[in-house]
Design a protein around this motif. Structure first.
Motif, PDB file in Angstrom:
ATOM      1  N   ASN A  85     -42.345  19.845  16.929  1.00  0.00           N
ATOM      2  CA  ASN A  85     -41.894  18.605  16.455  1.00  0.00           C
ATOM      3  C   ASN A  85     -42.260  17.575  17.793  1.00  0.00           C
ATOM      4  O   ASN A  85     -41.870  17.858  19.144  1.00  0.00           O
ATOM      5  CB  ASN A  85     -40.658  18.229  16.171  1.00  0.00           C
ATOM      6  CG  ASN A  85     -40.424  16.887  15.836  1.00  0.00           C
ATOM      7  OD1 ASN A  85     -40.113  16.150  16.440  1.00  0.00           O
ATOM      8  ND2 ASN A  85     -40.195  16.628  14.410  1.00  0.00           N
TER       9      ASN A  85
ATOM     10  N   SER B 185     -41.471  14.647  18.646  1.00  0.00           N
ATOM     11  CA  SER B 185     -40.215  13.861  19.097  1.00  0.00           C
ATOM     12  C   SER B 185     -39.361  14.810  20.026  1.00  0.00           C
ATOM     13  O   SER B 185     -38.944  14.061  21.024  1.00  0.00           O
ATOM     14  CB  SER B 185     -39.337  13.211  18.270  1.00  0.00           C
ATOM     15  OG  SER B 185     -38.372  12.389  18.632  1.00  0.00           O
TER      16      SER B 185
ATOM     17  N   MET C 122     -44.978   9.050  15.710  1.00  0.00           N
ATOM     18  CA  MET C 122     -44.290  10.456  15.732  1.00  0.00           C
ATOM     19  C   MET C 122     -43.234  10.504  16.479  1.00  0.00           C
ATOM     20  O   MET C 122     -42.504  11.545  16.552  1.00  0.00           O
ATOM     21  CB  MET C 122     -45.470  11.412  16.245  1.00  0.00           C
ATOM     22  CG  MET C 122     -46.744  11.335  15.705  1.00  0.00           C
ATOM     23  SD  MET C 122     -47.866  12.739  16.185  1.00  0.00           S
ATOM     24  CE  MET C 122     -48.185  12.206  17.655  1.00  0.00           C
ATOM     25  N   SER C 123     -42.844   9.500  17.341  1.00  0.00           N
ATOM     26  CA  SER C 123     -41.713   9.579  18.207  1.00  0.00           C
ATOM     27  C   SER C 123     -40.270   9.167  17.763  1.00  0.00           C
ATOM     28  O   SER C 123     -39.340   9.111  18.277  1.00  0.00           O
ATOM     29  CB  SER C 123     -41.984   8.740  19.578  1.00  0.00           C
ATOM     30  OG  SER C 123     -42.906   9.502  20.120  1.00  0.00           O
ATOM     31  N   THR C 124     -40.372   8.260  16.511  1.00  0.00           N
ATOM     32  CA  THR C 124     -39.254   7.605  15.929  1.00  0.00           C
ATOM     33  C   THR C 124     -39.469   7.361  14.663  1.00  0.00           C
ATOM     34  O   THR C 124     -40.501   7.379  13.811  1.00  0.00           O
ATOM     35  CB  THR C 124     -38.979   6.317  16.759  1.00  0.00           C
ATOM     36  OG1 THR C 124     -37.787   5.593  16.350  1.00  0.00           O
ATOM     37  CG2 THR C 124     -39.995   5.399  16.669  1.00  0.00           C
ATOM     38  N   LYS C 125     -38.426   7.137  13.765  1.00  0.00           N
ATOM     39  CA  LYS C 125     -38.230   6.781  12.600  1.00  0.00           C
ATOM     40  C   LYS C 125     -37.741   5.729  12.038  1.00  0.00           C
ATOM     41  O   LYS C 125     -37.439   5.224  10.942  1.00  0.00           O
ATOM     42  CB  LYS C 125     -37.388   7.969  11.613  1.00  0.00           C
ATOM     43  CG  LYS C 125     -35.992   8.049  11.989  1.00  0.00           C
ATOM     44  CD  LYS C 125     -35.172   8.979  10.987  1.00  0.00           C
ATOM     45  CE  LYS C 125     -33.601   8.966  11.521  1.00  0.00           C
ATOM     46  NZ  LYS C 125     -32.859  10.197  10.920  1.00  0.00           N
TER      47      LYS C 125
ATOM     48  N   HIS D 252     -48.351  16.784  11.849  1.00  0.00           N
ATOM     49  CA  HIS D 252     -47.483  16.959  10.991  1.00  0.00           C
ATOM     50  C   HIS D 252     -45.845  16.153  11.241  1.00  0.00           C
ATOM     51  O   HIS D 252     -44.941  15.884  10.542  1.00  0.00           O
ATOM     52  CB  HIS D 252     -46.825  18.275  10.683  1.00  0.00           C
ATOM     53  CG  HIS D 252     -46.434  18.981  11.966  1.00  0.00           C
ATOM     54  ND1 HIS D 252     -47.462  19.298  12.905  1.00  0.00           N
ATOM     55  CD2 HIS D 252     -45.218  19.120  12.854  1.00  0.00           C
ATOM     56  CE1 HIS D 252     -46.724  19.827  14.057  1.00  0.00           C
ATOM     57  NE2 HIS D 252     -45.557  20.021  14.000  1.00  0.00           N
ATOM     58  N   SER D 253     -45.968  15.444  12.630  1.00  0.00           N
ATOM     59  CA  SER D 253     -44.903  14.811  12.973  1.00  0.00           C
ATOM     60  C   SER D 253     -44.602  13.373  12.910  1.00  0.00           C
ATOM     61  O   SER D 253     -43.554  12.642  13.104  1.00  0.00           O
ATOM     62  CB  SER D 253     -44.883  15.009  14.632  1.00  0.00           C
ATOM     63  OG  SER D 253     -44.660  16.406  15.127  1.00  0.00           O
ATOM     64  N   PHE D 254     -45.757  12.536  12.155  1.00  0.00           N
ATOM     65  CA  PHE D 254     -45.359  11.260  11.960  1.00  0.00           C
ATOM     66  C   PHE D 254     -44.128  11.165  10.958  1.00  0.00           C
ATOM     67  O   PHE D 254     -43.789  12.085   9.945  1.00  0.00           O
ATOM     68  CB  PHE D 254     -46.659  10.830  10.935  1.00  0.00           C
ATOM     69  CG  PHE D 254     -47.800  10.648  11.734  1.00  0.00           C
ATOM     70  CD1 PHE D 254     -48.015   9.635  12.723  1.00  0.00           C
ATOM     71  CD2 PHE D 254     -49.040  11.652  11.912  1.00  0.00           C
ATOM     72  CE1 PHE D 254     -49.055   9.604  13.479  1.00  0.00           C
ATOM     73  CE2 PHE D 254     -49.950  11.490  12.645  1.00  0.00           C
ATOM     74  CZ  PHE D 254     -50.115  10.423  13.428  1.00  0.00           C
ATOM     75  N   ARG D 255     -43.428   9.949  11.156  1.00  0.00           N
ATOM     76  CA  ARG D 255     -42.231   9.995  10.696  1.00  0.00           C
ATOM     77  C   ARG D 255     -41.965   8.571   9.916  1.00  0.00           C
ATOM     78  O   ARG D 255     -40.867   8.240   9.311  1.00  0.00           O
ATOM     79  CB  ARG D 255     -41.292   9.756  11.927  1.00  0.00           C
ATOM     80  CG  ARG D 255     -41.001  11.078  12.662  1.00  0.00           C
ATOM     81  CD  ARG D 255     -40.079  11.090  13.709  1.00  0.00           C
ATOM     82  NE  ARG D 255     -38.654  11.486  13.341  1.00  0.00           N
ATOM     83  CZ  ARG D 255     -37.655  11.384  14.137  1.00  0.00           C
ATOM     84  NH1 ARG D 255     -38.070  11.279  15.445  1.00  0.00           N
ATOM     85  NH2 ARG D 255     -36.466  11.681  13.344  1.00  0.00           N
ATOM     86  N   CYS D 256     -43.059   8.168   9.460  1.00  0.00           N
ATOM     87  CA  CYS D 256     -43.266   7.013   8.332  1.00  0.00           C
ATOM     88  C   CYS D 256     -44.684   7.204   7.568  1.00  0.00           C
ATOM     89  O   CYS D 256     -45.767   7.750   8.281  1.00  0.00           O
ATOM     90  CB  CYS D 256     -43.027   5.540   9.029  1.00  0.00           C
ATOM     91  SG  CYS D 256     -44.354   5.246  10.229  1.00  0.00           S
TER      92      CYS D 256
ATOM     93  N   VAL E 287     -46.964  14.586   5.296  1.00  0.00           N
ATOM     94  CA  VAL E 287     -46.771  13.453   5.746  1.00  0.00           C
ATOM     95  C   VAL E 287     -47.772  12.285   4.527  1.00  0.00           C
ATOM     96  O   VAL E 287     -48.771  12.655   4.379  1.00  0.00           O
ATOM     97  CB  VAL E 287     -47.508  13.208   7.277  1.00  0.00           C
ATOM     98  CG1 VAL E 287     -47.714  11.661   7.391  1.00  0.00           C
ATOM     99  CG2 VAL E 287     -46.598  13.745   8.263  1.00  0.00           C
TER     100      VAL E 287
END
Length: 326
Positions: free
Chosen positions: A64, A66, A214-217, A262-266, A295
């Motif tokens: 991940n 983040s 990818m680092s925050t939601k 796969h790490s995108f958070r929005c 995603v």
């Protein structure tokens, strides 16, 4: 016009990205120089499926992003300011200068521009826009008018080492921490709706927008514009921007959204100009990997080149943000 001699066009890239407002008035003049500003590899005919198997495709890693950022520290072997020629940090009309702190212990005090707004009973949506190039300029701010007219409060942050400010340029890594710090400052301003905070960026800022998403939601949605998701390709084209230890493959991986797709958070929407076909294979591969990881990601092309398509891409990003927020 050939783009094979990178050193020939590098000064053009700096000048163009520092004054993008020219696009609004003379897109045809800009078009001849756009080929030199992409930061991507030359176009080829490989499909996304072929790219997945190609030796030069960045690996898809299982971690991940983040969480990986919490333990990785970039090794800068060449420390110093951002490489771009810059103009003085004069606050544009209809903007306020805001300071935010970044870096370990908040030792860096950096400048951001925020559109003037009146605090009202109803909280306002906001957009963090990441400028192209490695310096902030008045031309970047002029491009923000459509966001303001659509009712958004807009912030353009400068990054460490830019425009004569303190800090060491790292190229797509420590700058992500600056974006996170700036966006945190924005979402806590009076009258801002922290649940309607959006992210966009162009060119180098497009890549930073991917890495930040990818680092925050905290972002409702993100719209990277003409960003290169492959640090291997970018730094192959622009080796002058390398400040890190190239012997460590992790340095490239932590700067490549393709490695952590796969790490995108929005929700994401990737934009590029119709004359930027060289981005096709890498962006298609990014979307393939991201959607396989669950995603929500779409792609869109807008008529024009790296710079001339930008006003249309900004307009479409507004519609994307509005659709996500409804």
């Amino acid at each position: 016009m050939t783009t094979s001699d990178d050193t020939t066009f590098r000064p053009n890239r700096r000048g163009i990205l520092a004054g993008l407002a020219v696009v609004l008035f003379a897109p045809n003049v800009m078009r001849a120089a756009d080929d030199s500003t992409t930061g991507g590899k030359p176009a080829d005919s490989k499909s996304a499926a072929a790219e997945e198997k190609a030796e030069d495709a960045p690996p898809l890693l299982s971690g991940n992003y983040s969480k990986e950022r919490r333990v990785f520290r970039t090794d800068l072997v060449n420390k110093g300011p951002a490489p771009d020629i810059y103009e003085p940090l004069v606050t544009p009309p209809m903007a306020d200068k805001l300071f935010y702190r970044s870096g370990a212990g908040g030792e860096l005090e950096l400048v951001a521009w925020v559109s003037k707004y009146t605090r009202e009973r109803t909280l306002k949506p906001a957009v963090v826009f990441l400028h192209g190039g490695n310096a902030i300029g008045q031309g970047h701010w002029q491009l923000m008018k459509p966001y303001v007219e659509a009712g958004y409060v807009v912030m353009i942050p400068s990054m460490r080492g830019e425009n004569g400010q303190k800090g060491n340029f790292s190229g797509f890594y420590d700058e992500v921490a600056d974006v996170l710090a700036a966006s945190n400052r924005l979402r806590h301003l009076p009258g801002i709706d922290p649940h309607r905070l959006f992210l966009a960026g162009h060119s180098i800022g497009g890549t930073l927008a991917m890495l930040t998403a990818m680092s925050t939601k905290r972002f409702r949605a993100a719209a990277p514009i003409s960003g290169n998701p492959d640090a291997y390709a970018f730094f192959s084209r622009y080796p002058q921007d390398i400040r890190f230890n190239t012997k460590n493959p992790r340095e490239f991986q932590m700067r490549s959204p393709l490695c952590y797709a796969h790490s995108f958070r929005c929700p994401m929407k990737l934009f590029r100009g119709t004359e930027e076909a060289h981005f096709d294979s890498r962006l298609a591969l990014l979307a393939k990997r991201a959607t396989a990881g669950g995603v929500k990601m779409d792609m869109a092309t807008v008529p024009g080149s790296h710079n001339s398509a930008l006003p249309g891409e900004i307009e479409q990003s507004i519609r994307f943000f509005e659709n996500v927020a409804t």
